[in-house]
Design an enzyme around this catalytic site. Structure first.
Site, PDB file in Angstrom:
ATOM      1  N   SER A  33      89.641   5.063  37.801  1.00 46.10           N
ATOM      2  CA  SER A  33      90.923   5.488  37.238  1.00 46.10           C
ATOM      3  C   SER A  33      91.554   4.386  36.397  1.00 46.10           C
ATOM      4  O   SER A  33      92.268   4.658  35.434  1.00 46.10           O
ATOM      5  CB  SER A  33      91.892   5.903  38.350  1.00 46.10           C
ATOM      6  OG  SER A  33      92.089   4.841  39.267  1.00 46.10           O
ATOM      7  N   LEU A  71      90.661  -4.101  47.076  1.00 48.85           N
ATOM      8  CA  LEU A  71      91.412  -4.294  45.836  1.00 48.85           C
ATOM      9  C   LEU A  71      91.728  -2.968  45.151  1.00 48.85           C
ATOM     10  O   LEU A  71      92.392  -2.945  44.119  1.00 48.85           O
ATOM     11  CB  LEU A  71      90.638  -5.192  44.857  1.00 48.85           C
ATOM     12  CG  LEU A  71      90.480  -6.673  45.214  1.00 48.85           C
ATOM     13  CD1 LEU A  71      89.350  -6.883  46.221  1.00 48.85           C
ATOM     14  CD2 LEU A  71      90.212  -7.508  43.972  1.00 48.85           C
ATOM     15  N   TYR A 138     105.566  -0.448  43.644  1.00 48.02           N
ATOM     16  CA  TYR A 138     104.325  -1.211  43.774  1.00 48.02           C
ATOM     17  C   TYR A 138     104.468  -2.302  44.825  1.00 48.02           C
ATOM     18  O   TYR A 138     103.620  -2.454  45.721  1.00 48.02           O
ATOM     19  CB  TYR A 138     103.958  -1.820  42.418  1.00 48.02           C
ATOM     20  CG  TYR A 138     102.791  -2.774  42.465  1.00 48.02           C
ATOM     21  CD1 TYR A 138     101.487  -2.299  42.586  1.00 48.02           C
ATOM     22  CD2 TYR A 138     102.981  -4.148  42.384  1.00 48.02           C
ATOM     23  CE1 TYR A 138     100.407  -3.164  42.625  1.00 48.02           C
ATOM     24  CE2 TYR A 138     101.912  -5.025  42.426  1.00 48.02           C
ATOM     25  CZ  TYR A 138     100.624  -4.536  42.544  1.00 48.02           C
ATOM     26  OH  TYR A 138      99.564  -5.395  42.594  1.00 48.02           O
TER      27      TYR A 138
END
Length: 299
Positions: A33, A71, A138
Site C-alpha cells: 500500500s 514496521l 499517527y
C-alpha cells in the site's frame, strides 16, 4: 537468524531486510500500500498481505522466525490526520495481530514506534521517562502499539522492544514516506533548481538520523533490550539549516521559501539516546553531512 519483517517493502524495512539477509533467512510481509515490490531483496521470501490478515501473519510467524520486526502500517502524520479511522485499524489492530502471531509462535518482537509519541513537548531532548503527549492519530497509534507490547511482555512473557524512531532519511526514500520525507523533497527540488519550501518559518528542529544507523538499532534489538528506546542522532537540525545544507551539497541555485505550517506537526524534536547507548550498545555512525552526501551521491 530467521526473521520476519512486516512492511519490509518500505523504505526502512527494505534496508533492514537487506542487512538481515547477511545473518539468515528473511520473510517480508507487505501489502504494498505504501511499499514497492522493487524494494524487496531477491533472496527474501515475499508474502503480499496486510498486517490485518491474521492467517497470513500466523503462517509467516510460524515459519521459524526468531524475531519479528514490525514496521508495517500507516506511515506519517498527514495521512493519519486525513484518515484517522484507517490509521487506528491498521496501526493498532494490525499490531495486535502481529503480537498474537508472535505469542503463538514464541517470537521476539521489535516494533517501529515513533518520536511523535512525545508530542509538542517544549522540553528537549526527549527521554524515555518523559510523559507522552501525542498530537496526531499517527502518534496515538504508535503509543498504543508500545502499550500493547508492554502488556504482552508482562502478561505473556513475550520479549518485546519498541524503537522510537526520530527523523529517518536515506537512499530510496520516497517523498510520501513520512519519517524525514522533507529530505528527499528538498533534494528533488534542489536537483531541479526549484525553490525549497519550508513549513512555517523553518526554525523548527528535528533529529535526523541516517537509515543505516536505524538498521543497526533494529539488529541490536533482536539480541538485547526491553521496553522503549529513542533512536536518533542526538543532534538538533533546523529545517531551514537542512535546506541550506542540501543547497550547498547539490550546488544548486535554488532558494528557500516559506509554506504554511502543517497540521499536527510538533515544534522541536530531539532524542536523548543515552538509554539505547547504555542498554543496546547503539551509537550513531553518520553525521548529517555524511548521510546527505550518501543520499545525493546515490541519486
Amino acid at each position: 537468524m530467521e526473521a520476519l519483517v512486516t512492511g519490509g517493502a518500505g523504505f526502512i524495512g527494505s534496508h533492514l531486510a537487506n542487512a538481515l539477509l547477511a545473518k539468515g533467512g528473511v520473510t517480508i510481509l507487505d501489502d504494498l500500500s505504501s511499499g514497492s515490490k522493487a524494494n524487496v531483496p531477491k533472496k527474501a521470501e515475499f508474502i503480499k498481505a496486510s498486517v490485518l490478515d491474521e492467517a497470513a501473519l500466523a503462517k509467516a510467524a510460524m515459519g521459524g522466525a526468531a524475531t519479528v520486526f514490525h514496521l508495517g502500517g500507516m506511515v506519517g502524520v498527514p495521512m493519519s490526520v486525513r484518515e484517522p479511522q484507517r490509521c487506528a485499524d491498521v496501526n493498532v489492530k494490525g499490531t495486535v495481530n502481529v503480537l498474537e502471531a508472535c505469542r503463538k509462535a514464541d517470537c521476539r518482537v521489535v516494533f517501529a514506534s515513533s518520536a511523535s509519541v512525545y508530542g509538542d513537548n517544549p522540553k528537549t531532548p526527549y527521554r524515555e521517562t518523559d510523559l507522552p503527549a501525542p498530537v496526531s492519530p499517527y502518534a496515538v497509534s504508535k503509543l498504543a502499539g508500545e502499550g500493547l507490547l508492554a502488556f504482552y511482555a508482562k502478561e505473556y512473557g513475550l520479549k518485546c522492544v519498541s524503537l522510537r524512531l526520530f527523523n529517518v532519511y536515506g537512499p530510496g526514500q520516497k517523498i510520501s514516506s513520512g519519517y524525514a520525507a522533507v529530505v528527499p523533497a528538498f533534494i528533488n527540488a534542489a536537483r531541479a533548481s526549484d525553490d525549497l519550501r519550508v513549513n512555517g518559518d523553518g526554525s523548527q528542529t528535528r533529529d535526523f538520523i541516517y537509515v543505516d544507523d536505524v538498521v543497526q538499532a533494529f539488529l541490536l534489538s533482536a539480541e538485547k533490550g526491553s521496553g522503549a528506546y529513542n533512536i536518533g542522532s542526538g543532534k538538533p537540525t533546523s529545517v531551514k539549516h537542512l535546506a541550506g545544507k542540501i543547497i550547498e551539497l547539490t550546488q544548486t541555485k535554488s532558494r528557500i521559501t516559506r509554506a504554511p505550517k502543517r497540521a499536527g506537526d510538533v515544534r522541536d524534536s530531539l532524542a536523548d539516546v543515552s538509554k539505547a547507548r547504555r542498554e543496546l550498545g547503539f551509537e550513531p555512525a553518520y553525521s548529517l553531512a555524511d548521510g546527505l552526501s550518501r543520499v545525493i551521491g546515490n541519486g
